[in-house]
Write a protein that holds these residues in place. Structure first.
Motif, short mmCIF file in Angstrom:
data_model
loop_
_atom_site.label_atom_id
_atom_site.label_comp_id
_atom_site.label_asym_id
_atom_site.label_seq_id
_atom_site.Cartn_x
_atom_site.Cartn_y
_atom_site.Cartn_z
N ALA A 115 0.83 -1.21 0.00
CA ALA A 115 0.00 0.00 0.00
C ALA A 115 0.86 1.26 0.00
O ALA A 115 0.57 2.22 -0.72
N TRP A 116 1.93 1.26 0.80
CA TRP A 116 2.82 2.42 0.83
C TRP A 116 3.55 2.59 -0.50
O TRP A 116 3.76 3.72 -0.96
N HIS A 117 3.94 1.48 -1.13
CA HIS A 117 4.58 1.60 -2.44
C HIS A 117 3.61 2.18 -3.46
O HIS A 117 4.01 3.02 -4.28
N GLU A 118 2.38 1.76 -3.42
CA GLU A 118 1.37 2.30 -4.35
C GLU A 118 1.15 3.79 -4.08
O GLU A 118 1.06 4.59 -5.01
N ALA A 120 3.29 5.86 -2.79
CA ALA A 120 4.49 6.57 -3.23
C ALA A 120 4.49 6.74 -4.75
O ALA A 120 4.88 7.79 -5.27
N ARG A 121 4.05 5.70 -5.48
CA ARG A 121 3.95 5.82 -6.94
C ARG A 121 2.96 6.91 -7.33
O ARG A 121 3.21 7.70 -8.25
N THR A 122 1.84 6.96 -6.64
CA THR A 122 0.83 7.98 -6.92
C THR A 122 1.38 9.38 -6.69
O THR A 122 1.19 10.28 -7.51
N VAL A 123 2.10 9.56 -5.60
CA VAL A 123 2.70 10.87 -5.29
C VAL A 123 3.74 11.22 -6.33
O VAL A 123 3.78 12.36 -6.81
N ALA A 124 4.58 10.27 -6.72
CA ALA A 124 5.62 10.52 -7.71
C ALA A 124 5.00 10.89 -9.06
O ALA A 124 5.49 11.79 -9.75
N GLU A 125 3.94 10.21 -9.44
CA GLU A 125 3.26 10.51 -10.70
C GLU A 125 2.63 11.90 -10.67
O GLU A 125 2.66 12.63 -11.66
N ALA A 126 2.07 12.27 -9.54
CA ALA A 126 1.46 13.60 -9.42
C ALA A 126 2.51 14.70 -9.48
O ALA A 126 2.24 15.80 -9.96
N ARG A 127 3.71 14.37 -9.02
CA ARG A 127 4.81 15.34 -9.01
C ARG A 127 5.37 15.53 -10.42
O ARG A 127 5.93 16.58 -10.73
N SER A 128 5.21 14.53 -11.27
CA SER A 128 5.81 14.58 -12.63
C SER A 128 5.05 15.47 -13.56
O SER A 128 3.94 15.75 -13.51
#
Length: 128
Positions: A115-118, A120-128
């Motif tokens: 869940a934390w990895h997912e 983190a991926r969501t946050v990273a994608e939003a940052r891109s």
């Protein structure tokens, strides 16, 4: 320490120092799961010294995760309670030399890690 080991340590240190907060959480969960797996394996092979070292390191990570929670987040209380339970269970598994209790911690941590990895991926994608 030889040059290759120093370079590896420097790389790990730099990775931690440069990681965004969400990546730090996933790194902690990755290591927590690894410690629990290693601790359980050591318990099953009756290597009590290694089991103790791995489970104590896991407890330190749980403590770090717990201390990182802020009361500003509505989920903090529930997650903090889970961390208390995990810490107590890891201590009991270590003292009781009980690989089944260690396995129970693994079963709790594995889906949280995902869940934390997912997240983190969501946050990273939003940052891109």
């Amino acid at each position: 320490m030889n040059a290759a080991l120093r370079a590896q340590q420097r790389y790990r240190d730099d990775a931690v120092l440069s990681a965004p907060p969400e990546r730090l959480v996933t790194m902690l969960y990755d290591r927590l799961l690894l410690d629990i797996e290693r601790g359980e394996s050591a318990q099953r092979s009756e290597d009590w010294e290694e089991a103790n070292a791995q489970l104590q390191h896991a407890q330190a990570i749980v403590s770090e995760l717990s201390s990182s929670l802020t009361d500003e987040w509505s989920g903090s209380a529930g997650l903090r309670s889970l961390y208390v339970f995990l810490s107590q269970t890891l201590i009991g598994a270590n003292i009781g030399r009980d690989p089944e209790r260690t396995r129970a911690c693994h079963e709790i941590i594995a889906p949280l890690r995902e869940a934390w990895h997912e997240a983190a991926r969501t946050v990273a994608e939003a940052r891109s």
